[in-house]
Design a protein around this motif. Structure first.
Motif, PDB file in Angstrom:
ATOM      1  N   HIS A 168       0.820  -1.224   0.143  1.00 42.09           N
ATOM      2  CA  HIS A 168       0.131   0.104   0.017  1.00 42.09           C
ATOM      3  C   HIS A 168       0.833   1.189  -0.209  1.00 42.09           C
ATOM      4  O   HIS A 168       0.678   2.374  -0.787  1.00 42.09           O
ATOM      5  N   ALA A 169       1.916   1.278   0.892  1.00 37.42           N
ATOM      6  CA  ALA A 169       2.575   2.539   0.857  1.00 37.42           C
ATOM      7  C   ALA A 169       4.004   2.102   1.500  1.00 37.42           C
ATOM      8  O   ALA A 169       4.364   1.114   1.995  1.00 37.42           O
ATOM      9  N   VAL A 170       5.078   3.084   1.179  1.00 39.44           N
ATOM     10  CA  VAL A 170       6.365   3.006   1.556  1.00 39.44           C
ATOM     11  C   VAL A 170       6.901   4.343   2.033  1.00 39.44           C
ATOM     12  O   VAL A 170       6.586   5.221   1.704  1.00 39.44           O
ATOM     13  N   ILE A 171       7.744   3.992   3.122  1.00 42.30           N
ATOM     14  CA  ILE A 171       8.242   5.288   4.029  1.00 42.30           C
ATOM     15  C   ILE A 171       9.827   5.164   3.826  1.00 42.30           C
ATOM     16  O   ILE A 171      10.380   3.875   4.074  1.00 42.30           O
ATOM     17  N   ASP A 172      10.366   6.054   3.236  1.00 35.65           N
ATOM     18  CA  ASP A 172      11.634   6.042   3.152  1.00 35.65           C
ATOM     19  C   ASP A 172      12.149   7.380   3.536  1.00 35.65           C
ATOM     20  O   ASP A 172      11.563   8.376   3.770  1.00 35.65           O
TER      21      ASP A 172
END
Length: 314
Positions: A236-240
């Motif tokens: 669903h989502a990626v945090i970087d």
């Protein structure tokens, strides 16, 4: 080619206004507001390059005039909408960049145009994000309060640029008053600034180190953090972390919504990215209008991000 200051003014959450008022009345409201934005730009020495639905692209030869125009826009608009119903408030997100611009048949092209548009996408409602060149060109005694967000990588550029948030609210006292003479490009060590991320949803709690990033959030067990809700995509989502800043990227089927503390409107992401620059909430697969939407609260504390079910207390 000319050196210009480019301002991209976008209206946040216009979709809810169209849903409430209907196409005809909402179109009239949006048109009236974008025309007012254009008139403020022209009154301050700017030029309306083009209208883009619920956005306006402005160019200014004089950088100081550009900053004065956008600050005036936010301050005056805040007074205008103070008594409007919450679901009808059209707030502005503004991105500004300075650089060489090619003008062809009245249109503008160049890095400054692309960066201004991108910063407008990253800004939250009622926010103004600008590049270091905009601040630098103001001179030493400009009186503009701003807060540095650090070096950021902007899509389409190979080198990061220093990004600042202009504090236009009269009651806001910024922690950092920008002095152009002190603007120097500095590499930011993520290890020295951030301590990791903790995510919590319902009874699931997990802490991640910087070496674990990028962090993938989704419905399937292969995700780094699982949110088991049918509205949440498999991935669903990626945090970087990019140049010392946390960035959330939506890669879902149904979208992600981000709402920062103090902002009444949410940023809707559909295969887009958003800078997590202050505390707030993330809704996955459904907007905040749906009280049952899987919601993750996030808080930036001491350089790290804490995510939890709903808003967390400091």
């Amino acid at each position: 080619m000319a050196e210009l200051t480019i301002a991209f003014v976008d209206l946040a959450d216009s979709v809810s206004v169209f849903e409430t008022l209907g196409n005809d009345r909402a179109t009239q409201a949006v048109t009236k507001l974008t025309q007012w934005i254009g008139s403020v730009g022209r009154d301050n020495g700017g030029r309306v390059v083009k209208m883009l639905g619920d956005g306006v692209l402005l160019s200014f030869s004089h950088n100081q005039h550009a900053v004065e125009a956008i600050v005036h826009m936010q301050q005056e608009h805040a007074r205008r909408v103070a008594r409007w119903p919450k679901h009808l408030k059209l707030m502005m997100k503004i991105g500004v960049a300075r650089g060489d611009v090619v003008q062809v048949d009245g249109d503008c092209f160049g890095d400054a145009v692309n960066v201004a548009s991108r910063l407008s996408d990253l800004a939250g409602p009622e926010q103004i994000l600008v590049t270091d060149q905009v601040i630098f060109k103001l001179g030493l005694r400009h009186g503009v309060r701003s807060r540095t967000l650090g070096p950021m990588l902007i899509k389409g550029r190979t080198e990061p640029c220093e990004v600042f948030r202009i504090e236009w609210q009269p009651e806001v006292l910024s922690e950092f008053l920008t002095l152009p003479s002190g603007l120097q490009h500095q590499s930011v060590s993520a290890e020295s600034v951030f301590g990791g991320i903790q995510l919590e949803w319902l009874d699931a709690l997990h802490a991640f180190n910087l070496t674990d990033l990028p962090l993938k959030i989704g419905r399937v067990p292969e995700s780094d953090f699982v949110v088991n809700d049918p509205r949440v995509s498999r991935l669903h989502a990626v945090i970087d972390i990019r140049s010392g800043n946390y960035v959330l990227e939506d890669v879902s089927s149904y979208g992600t919504w981000v709402r920062f503390d103090g902002a009444e409107n949410a940023i809707a992401l559909r295969r887009q990215e958003c800078l997590l620059h202050s505390d707030g909430e993330i809704a996955m697969g459904a907007s905040f209008a749906d009280f049952s939407a899987p919601t993750i609260g996030f808080k930036l504390v001491d350089g790290s991000v804490t995510l939890g079910r709903g808003l967390l207390q400091a």
